[in-house]
Design a protein around this motif. Sequence first.
Motif, PDB file in Angstrom:
ATOM      1  N   LEU A   1       7.927  10.621   1.844  1.00 22.85           N
ATOM      2  CA  LEU A   1       7.946   9.773   0.642  1.00 22.85           C
ATOM      3  C   LEU A   1       7.040   8.573   0.924  1.00 22.85           C
ATOM      4  N   PRO A   2       6.223   8.175  -0.051  1.00 30.90           N
ATOM      5  CA  PRO A   2       5.174   7.174   0.229  1.00 30.90           C
ATOM      6  C   PRO A   2       5.716   5.750   0.281  1.00 30.90           C
ATOM      7  N   ASP A   3       6.731   5.542   1.069  1.00 30.04           N
ATOM      8  CA  ASP A   3       7.337   4.215   1.167  1.00 30.04           C
ATOM      9  C   ASP A   3       7.799   4.009   2.609  1.00 30.04           C
ATOM     10  N   PRO A   4       7.013   3.260   3.386  1.00 23.00           N
ATOM     11  CA  PRO A   4       7.372   3.085   4.809  1.00 23.00           C
ATOM     12  C   PRO A   4       8.654   2.282   5.001  1.00 23.00           C
ATOM     13  N   GLU A   5       9.138   1.663   3.935  1.00 23.18           N
ATOM     14  CA  GLU A   5      10.350   0.833   4.082  1.00 23.18           C
ATOM     15  C   GLU A   5      11.641   1.623   3.883  1.00 23.18           C
ATOM     16  N   ILE A   6      11.519   2.908   3.566  1.00 21.89           N
ATOM     17  CA  ILE A   6      12.748   3.689   3.368  1.00 21.89           C
ATOM     18  C   ILE A   6      13.441   3.877   4.713  1.00 21.89           C
ATOM     19  N   ARG A   7      14.664   3.397   4.805  1.00 22.45           N
ATOM     20  CA  ARG A   7      15.485   3.684   5.982  1.00 22.45           C
ATOM     21  C   ARG A   7      16.959   3.530   5.636  1.00 22.45           C
ATOM     22  N   TRP A   8      17.786   4.277   6.371  1.00 19.36           N
ATOM     23  CA  TRP A   8      19.225   4.265   6.125  1.00 19.36           C
ATOM     24  C   TRP A   8      19.802   2.915   6.527  1.00 19.36           C
ATOM     25  N   ASN A   9      20.591   2.322   5.663  1.00 18.49           N
ATOM     26  CA  ASN A   9      21.234   1.043   5.953  1.00 18.49           C
ATOM     27  C   ASN A   9      22.728   1.316   6.131  1.00 18.49           C
ATOM     28  N   GLU A  10      23.145   1.271   7.393  1.00 16.43           N
ATOM     29  CA  GLU A  10      24.533   1.614   7.746  1.00 16.43           C
ATOM     30  C   GLU A  10      25.529   0.717   6.992  1.00 16.43           C
ATOM     31  N   ASP A  11      25.204  -0.576   6.904  1.00 14.17           N
ATOM     32  CA  ASP A  11      26.143  -1.523   6.283  1.00 14.17           C
ATOM     33  C   ASP A  11      26.340  -1.225   4.797  1.00 14.17           C
ATOM     34  N   ARG A  12      25.234  -0.928   4.109  1.00 18.79           N
ATOM     35  CA  ARG A  12      25.338  -0.670   2.663  1.00 18.79           C
ATOM     36  C   ARG A  12      25.784   0.760   2.367  1.00 18.79           C
ATOM     37  N   GLY A  13      25.555   1.648   3.360  1.00 18.50           N
ATOM     38  CA  GLY A  13      25.846   3.064   3.104  1.00 18.50           C
ATOM     39  C   GLY A  13      24.843   3.679   2.145  1.00 18.50           C
ATOM     40  N   HIS A  14      23.634   3.095   2.117  1.00 18.48           N
ATOM     41  CA  HIS A  14      22.564   3.590   1.234  1.00 18.48           C
ATOM     42  C   HIS A  14      21.231   3.455   1.953  1.00 18.48           C
ATOM     43  N   HIS A  15      20.205   4.090   1.382  1.00 24.93           N
ATOM     44  CA  HIS A  15      18.854   3.889   1.912  1.00 24.93           C
ATOM     45  C   HIS A  15      18.268   2.608   1.317  1.00 24.93           C
ATOM     46  N   ASP A  16      17.654   1.798   2.170  1.00 20.49           N
ATOM     47  CA  ASP A  16      16.834   0.693   1.665  1.00 20.49           C
ATOM     48  C   ASP A  16      15.498   1.281   1.234  1.00 20.49           C
ATOM     49  N   PHE A  17      14.853   0.646   0.285  1.00 15.58           N
ATOM     50  CA  PHE A  17      13.500   1.074  -0.091  1.00 15.58           C
ATOM     51  C   PHE A  17      12.719  -0.129  -0.589  1.00 15.58           C
ATOM     52  N   ALA A  18      11.401   0.049  -0.701  1.00 13.36           N
ATOM     53  CA  ALA A  18      10.516  -1.084  -1.024  1.00 13.36           C
ATOM     54  C   ALA A  18      10.781  -1.596  -2.434  1.00 13.36           C
ATOM     55  N   GLU A  19      10.456  -2.864  -2.642  1.00 15.57           N
ATOM     56  CA  GLU A  19      10.551  -3.431  -3.981  1.00 15.57           C
ATOM     57  C   GLU A  19       9.541  -2.717  -4.892  1.00 15.57           C
ATOM     58  N   ILE A  20       9.962  -2.426  -6.081  1.00 11.76           N
ATOM     59  CA  ILE A  20       9.075  -1.676  -6.993  1.00 11.76           C
ATOM     60  C   ILE A  20       8.264  -2.661  -7.830  1.00 11.76           C
ATOM     61  N   ASP A  21       7.004  -2.349  -8.045  1.00 16.46           N
ATOM     62  CA  ASP A  21       6.163  -3.215  -8.874  1.00 16.46           C
ATOM     63  C   ASP A  21       6.374  -2.809 -10.341  1.00 16.46           C
ATOM     64  N   PHE A  22       7.288  -3.499 -11.012  1.00 20.01           N
ATOM     65  CA  PHE A  22       7.642  -3.103 -12.378  1.00 20.01           C
ATOM     66  C   PHE A  22       6.591  -3.496 -13.410  1.00 20.01           C
TER      67      PHE A  22
END
Length: 327
Positions: free
Chosen positions: A257-278
Motif C-alpha cells: 500500500l503506497p503509505d509508508p506510515e501504515i503500521r499496527w498501533n497496539e494501543d489503539r488496536g488499529h493501523h495508523d496511516f498517513a494524513e489524507i490530503d482532502f
Amino acid sequence: MYGNDYETPDAQRARQLEDTPESFRELLATEGRVEPRDEMPDAYRRTLVRQIAQHAHSEIIGMQPEGNWISRAPSLRRKAILMAKVQDEAGHGLYLYAAAETLGVDRADLLDALHSGRQKYSSIFNYPTLTWADVGAIGWLVDGAAIVNQVPLCRCSYGPYARAMVRVCKEESFHQRQGFEILHTLSHGSPAQKAMAQDAVDRYWFPALMMFGPPDDNSPNSARSMAWGIKRHSNDDLRQRFVDMTVPQAQALDLTLPDPEIRWNEDRGHHDFAEIDFTELFEVIKGNGPCNQQRMEHKVRAHEEGAWVREAAAAFAAKQAAGEGAA
Ligand code: FAQ
C-alpha cells in the motif's frame, strides 16, 4: 482531555433530534423501521433523497471506468465476468432509484439534477482506468470500500434503502473477490504484470480512502444522519475499518500500500496511516477531477440517445393500460 465544549455522543444525538416529533424519536429509539407511508420529518426525507440519489448516480456513473475495459479484457472468461459486474452496477442503480422514489421524488427529476450538476456522485469514478490492473484495483479497493460503507446501511432506519442494501452488499462481495483475484493473478505473474498491479494500487489507494467522505470534523451531515439512524458509523470510523481490513489482504496479494506510515498501533488496536490530503477530494467533488467532464458528457449523451427507448416504453405501457381498460 476535552475542552469545555465537549458533548457526549448521547447529548449530541439528543440535540440533533430536538426538533424531531416525539413519535418519530420513539421509533428511532426502538430501532424501528421507517416505511414510505409513515410520517417523517421533512429534513429526514430530504437527507435520504440526497444520499440515496447520490448513491444511485454513483452506481450508474461507476459503470463507465470498468465498461472501458469490456472490449479489451484479456480473455473471454474475464470479459464475461466484467460484463456481469458492470450489469450488476446498473441493477444497483435501479434498486436505489426505486428506493428514492418511495420518498415521493421522480426518477426523471433525479437524473435531471445529476445531469445539471445539482446532485453529486462518488468522487472515485472521476479517476481513469489506464490498465487492465485498474479493473482489479477497482474491484478490490473500490468495491471493498463500498462494502465497508454499505453493510451498516443494511441497518439504516429507512426500510426501502436498508432492504436494497442487503442485496447490493451480497453482489459487492462477489465484485470485491473478483478484483482481488485479478490482482492476485497479476501479482503472481511476470515482473511486468506485478508492476502493473502495483501501479494500479498506488493510484487507487488514496482515492479509495476518500470515498468515505471528509473527516468527521468537516462532515456537515454526519451528526444528524447518525442521530436519525441513516448512517451508523462516522466517515473516519469506516475509513479506519477499511484500512484495518485491507492491510492483511495487501500482504496476501504481495503488493504494497503506497503509505509508508501504515503500521499496527497496539494501543489503539488499529493501523495508523498517513494524513489524507482532502483538498483532492474537495477538488474532485467540485468537478475538477481527471475525468469529471468526460463522465458527465458520456452520461448526458447516453441519456439523450436513449430518449426513443423511454418514449417507446411509455407508449407501450399506455397501450397496455388502454387495452386493460377496454377489457
Ligand atoms: N464523493 O457531510 P458529508 C459504489 C459530499 S460506492 C462525492 O460527510 P454524507 C459501488 C456529500 O455528499 C460509492 N461527494 O456527507 C460501486 C456532502 O455533499 P452535499 C457510492 C462526497 O452524505 C463500486 C459533502 O460531501 N456510495 O458506487 C463524497 O453524510 C464499483 C459533505 O460530506 C455511496 O453513496 C464522495 N466520496 O456522507 C459502483 C454510499 N463524500 O450532498 C461501481 C452512501 C462526501 O451535502 C463500481 N453514501 N461527499 O452537498 C454515504 O454513505 C454518504 O453519503 C457518504 C458521505 C459517506 C458518501
